[in-house]
Design a protein around this motif. Structure first.
Motif, PDB file in Angstrom:
ATOM      1  N   TYR A   1      -3.665 -22.042  42.539  1.00  9.77           N
ATOM      2  CA  TYR A   1      -3.135 -21.021  41.631  1.00  9.77           C
ATOM      3  C   TYR A   1      -1.929 -20.318  42.252  1.00  9.77           C
ATOM      4  CZ  TYR A   1      -2.643 -16.533  39.289  1.00  9.77           C
ATOM      5  OH  TYR A   1      -2.124 -15.431  38.655  1.00  9.77           O
TER       6      TYR A   1
ATOM      7  N   CYS B   1       2.356 -20.660  35.083  1.00  8.67           N
ATOM      8  CA  CYS B   1       1.549 -19.939  34.088  1.00  8.67           C
ATOM      9  C   CYS B   1       2.313 -18.737  33.552  1.00  8.67           C
ATOM     10  CB  CYS B   1       0.231 -19.494  34.717  1.00  8.67           C
ATOM     11  SG  CYS B   1      -0.755 -20.867  35.359  1.00  8.67           S
ATOM     12  N   THR B   2       2.978 -18.022  34.445  1.00 10.07           N
ATOM     13  CA  THR B   2       3.755 -16.856  34.010  1.00 10.07           C
ATOM     14  C   THR B   2       4.785 -17.265  32.959  1.00 10.07           C
ATOM     15  OG1 THR B   2       3.477 -15.852  36.188  1.00 10.07           O
ATOM     16  CG2 THR B   2       5.246 -15.001  34.810  1.00 10.07           C
TER      17      THR B   2
ATOM     18  N   ILE C   1      -2.354  -9.986  36.711  1.00 12.24           N
ATOM     19  CA  ILE C   1      -1.449 -10.847  37.490  1.00 12.24           C
ATOM     20  C   ILE C   1      -1.044 -10.108  38.761  1.00 12.24           C
ATOM     21  CG2 ILE C   1       0.868 -11.843  37.541  1.00 12.24           C
ATOM     22  CD1 ILE C   1       0.533 -12.580  34.603  1.00 12.24           C
TER      23      ILE C   1
ATOM     24  N   MET D   1      -6.319 -16.678  32.452  1.00 14.06           N
ATOM     25  CA  MET D   1      -6.682 -17.402  33.676  1.00 14.06           C
ATOM     26  C   MET D   1      -7.287 -18.761  33.341  1.00 14.06           C
ATOM     27  SD  MET D   1      -5.724 -15.910  36.413  1.00 14.06           S
ATOM     28  CE  MET D   1      -6.716 -16.659  37.718  1.00 14.06           C
TER      29      MET D   1
ATOM     30  N   TRP E   1      -3.966 -10.134  41.229  1.00 14.65           N
ATOM     31  CA  TRP E   1      -4.101 -11.402  41.965  1.00 14.65           C
ATOM     32  C   TRP E   1      -3.043 -11.527  43.061  1.00 14.65           C
ATOM     33  CZ3 TRP E   1      -8.289 -14.010  42.289  1.00 14.65           C
ATOM     34  CH2 TRP E   1      -9.192 -14.051  41.234  1.00 14.65           C
TER      35      TRP E   1
ATOM     36  N   CYS F   1      -4.448 -20.965  32.323  1.00 14.29           N
ATOM     37  CA  CYS F   1      -3.617 -21.237  33.501  1.00 14.29           C
ATOM     38  C   CYS F   1      -4.276 -22.275  34.401  1.00 14.29           C
ATOM     39  CB  CYS F   1      -3.374 -19.934  34.263  1.00 14.29           C
ATOM     40  SG  CYS F   1      -2.495 -20.159  35.832  1.00 14.29           S
TER      41      CYS F   1
ATOM     42  N   SER G   1       1.393 -20.454  40.220  1.00 12.70           N
ATOM     43  CA  SER G   1       1.199 -19.360  39.270  1.00 12.70           C
ATOM     44  C   SER G   1       2.458 -19.084  38.446  1.00 12.70           C
ATOM     45  CB  SER G   1       0.760 -18.091  39.999  1.00 12.70           C
ATOM     46  OG  SER G   1       1.741 -17.705  40.957  1.00 12.70           O
TER      47      SER G   1
END
Length: 590
Positions: free
Chosen positions: A555, A562-563, A482, A576, A485, A579, A559
């Motif tokens: 994303y 997703c976290t 993470i 990923m 990215w 997500c 994001s």
């Protein structure tokens, strides 16, 4: 402290004697009666309290006077020896004896006469001495007052000197002010003359400006008239959301008089229409740029809302331009609209779908999936329940994820420009003694110019700490990647390329082969797509992760979802995948 000392001394066995004539204190008030004045007792040892010098000295003089009046002005001394008594002289007789007897009698009479005067003289002498002592104290007080007066006089003289200096300074300022006032008065007269002249010049200048404005407006009107005449014989067709290729010569016509304004798609197209040699315009909202070309082309380079192109020509060219316009829009790819489903715990009544990925066991032989179902209190939410027996995970994932089909012939495709990066833990030793470290593998890639070095853009990003142990290529590395990215986002190079690829340093990667696969996939231009890359388990392993630029834009936009909603235990590849599916990114399979 007085009460403290009394208590202390009595407590430790010190005895006492009493003499209440030692101290007279104002603080006792009516508890100390019988005094004629504040300091009128000539036997008291100390008087309290007198906190200014004048009252202190007054008390002292009064006490001395009282002490004298009481008859114990001096400390007591042993009594003087008694005077010897006269013994009667024995007279032996004769004339001499008679004379002596007579003289003694006279002396005794004289002694009796002088005794009262001597006693009175002694008393007067003592009174005189007391008066001298009182006078001495008064002289001492007077000397102190004189000293204070001298100090005050010195200070007064200093203040007077300072005041005199200030007066001199003020007089100087007054004189200077007068001179300035005189000068200003003379200047004012001159300024009035110059002001009148300036007003006259300003009036003439204003007239000239107004005349110039009229002439400029007349010139602008004439230029507009000329441009309108050109435009009246021409026609333009707008292509909203299209960026056309450059064609022919790039034109940069400038207005003769008026200011150039092409800050909107309409103004940009009008500027092309008003110039006979302009056949195509392209407007970019990103920089409000307007680009004109001497020829038109039928080849678009991009379909995106931030662009607007136009074709311009004579009225007789209308049919040909319309045909080209239709052909251009036939090349527009279909990009599925973004699908946004609810995460577990959220309301799914509107979307009717769940964003969470199915939950498999370690061998991916059994699954649980999320279903949007009514729950308590009229709430519809995503509930986790066992999937039907024999279900295939890849099919279950299609409940949310969508596979993008290949674009038909003639439709614009995603380009093949690659930005490739590797995440390297430069300081971490290899897990096994017979392996090389990630740093050694990365340096080999740099040295040989292979792997990601063959992409149009490439980078090595620093790997972070692993959350839970293991090595960076397997499990428990989600948080580390993470962070990686985020480095990609901050670097920004990915925005300049069509695809972004994460490659592990221990993967033998051939960029040219990936380009061939991409061309074969025929990904519609602008699609939010990641590539499922292997027919194993969940079909997405982290050694080679491939995303379109648009997929990463989505994303980085979402994001944080997703976290919050995707678990952080396990490998970053499955994270990923879950997500991307959850936030509505589509996929293709190779």
């Amino acid at each position: 402290e007085d009460f403290y000392m009394k208590t202390c001394l009595e407590s430790i066995g010190v005895d006492t004697q009493e003499d209440f004539a030692l101290l007279h204190d104002k603080i006792c008030g009516t508890d100390c009666p019988g005094n004629d004045g504040p300091c009128s007792d000539g036997w008291v040892v100390a008087y309290h309290f007198y906190r200014d010098a004048d009252s202190w000295n007054t008390c002292h003089a009064e006490a001395v006077k009282a002490q004298t009046a009481a008859g114990h002005a001096k400390p007591s001394t042993p009594e003087a020896a008694a005077e010897p008594k006269e013994e009667a002289m024995q007279i032996t007789g004769g004339e001499d004896a008679a004379k002596v007897t007579d003289l003694l009698k006279q002396a005794a009479d004289l002694h009796d006469q002088l005794a009262p005067s001597a006693s009175k003289a002694k008393t007067m002498s003592q009174n005189a001495k007391d008066d001298i002592d009182a006078a001495t104290h008064k002289i001492h007080d007077a000397l102190q007052r004189i000293s204070i007066a001298k100090d005050n006089q010195t200070k007064a003289e200093a203040l007077a000197q300072d005041a005199a200096e200030r007066m001199d300074k003020a007089q100087g300022i007054e004189n200077s002010s007068q001179q300035i006032a005189d000068t200003a008065s003379k200047a004012k007269v001159q300024d009035v003359k110059e002001l009148d002249a300036a007003k006259e010049a300003y009036a003439k200048a204003s007239d000239a400006v107004e005349q110039a404005k009229k002439e400029i407006q007349a010139a602008i009107d004439a230029e507009d008239q000329q441009l309108s005449e050109v435009a009246s014989g021409r026609v333009c067709l707008s292509l909203p959301g299209v960026r056309m290729e450059s064609a022919g010569e790039t034109l940069s016509p400038k207005p003769i008089v008026k200011e150039l304004d092409t800050a909107t798609p309409q103004k940009c197209m009008d500027w092309c229409r008003e110039h006979a040699d302009c056949r195509q315009s392209v407007f970019s909202a990103g920089n409000k740029g307007c680009y004109l070309f001497s020829q038109m082309t039928g080849q678009p380079t991009e379909f995106k809302d931030t662009f607007n192109s136009s074709f311009c020509g004579d009225v007789s060219d209308s049919d040909d331009m319309l045909k080209v316009l239709k052909d251009v829009f036939k090349m527009k790819p279909w990009v599925p609209p973004l699908r946004q489903c609810a995460w577990a715990g959220e309301d799914c009544s509107q979307s009717k779908c769940c964003a969470n990925a199915p939950v498999p066991n370690w061998h991916f032989t059994e699954f649980k999936w999320y279903q949007c179902k009514p729950q308590a209190n009229n709430f519809q939410g995503c509930a986790l329940e066992p999937a039907p027996a024999g279900s295939d995970y890849t099919k279950l994932s299609n409940m949310v994820a969508r596979e993008v089909p290949k674009a038909p012939e003639g439709v614009l495709l995603q380009g093949t420009s690659l930005f490739c990066f590797a995440v390297v833990c430069w300081d971490r030793p290899p897990k096994e003694g017979f392996w090389d470290s990630e740093a050694a593998l990365a340096n080999n890639i740099k040295k040989t110019g292979r792997s990601i070095m063959g992409c149009e853009g490439h980078a090595f990003f620093q790997g972070g700490a692993l959350n839970g142990g293991g090595d960076a290529s397997s499990i428990n590395n989600i948080d580390s990647f993470i962070g990686a990215w985020e480095q990609v986002r901050n670097d920004g190079t990915y925005l300049k390329h069509d695809w972004t690829i994460k490659v592990d340093a221990d993967a033998v990667f051939f960029p040219e082969r990936l380009r061939a696969h991409i061309r074969d996939l025929r990904t519609p231009q602008g699609s939010r797509v990641y590539l499922r890359n292997i027919a194993f388990k969940f079909q997405f392993l982290g050694a080679l992760e491939v995303f379109t630029k648009e997929a990463l834009e989505r994303y980085f936009e979402a994001s944080d979802q997703c976290t919050k909603h995707v678990g952080h235990e396990g490998g970053e590849d499955y994270y990923m995948l879950a997500c991307m599916d959850g936030i509505g990114v589509d996929h293709q399979t190779d």
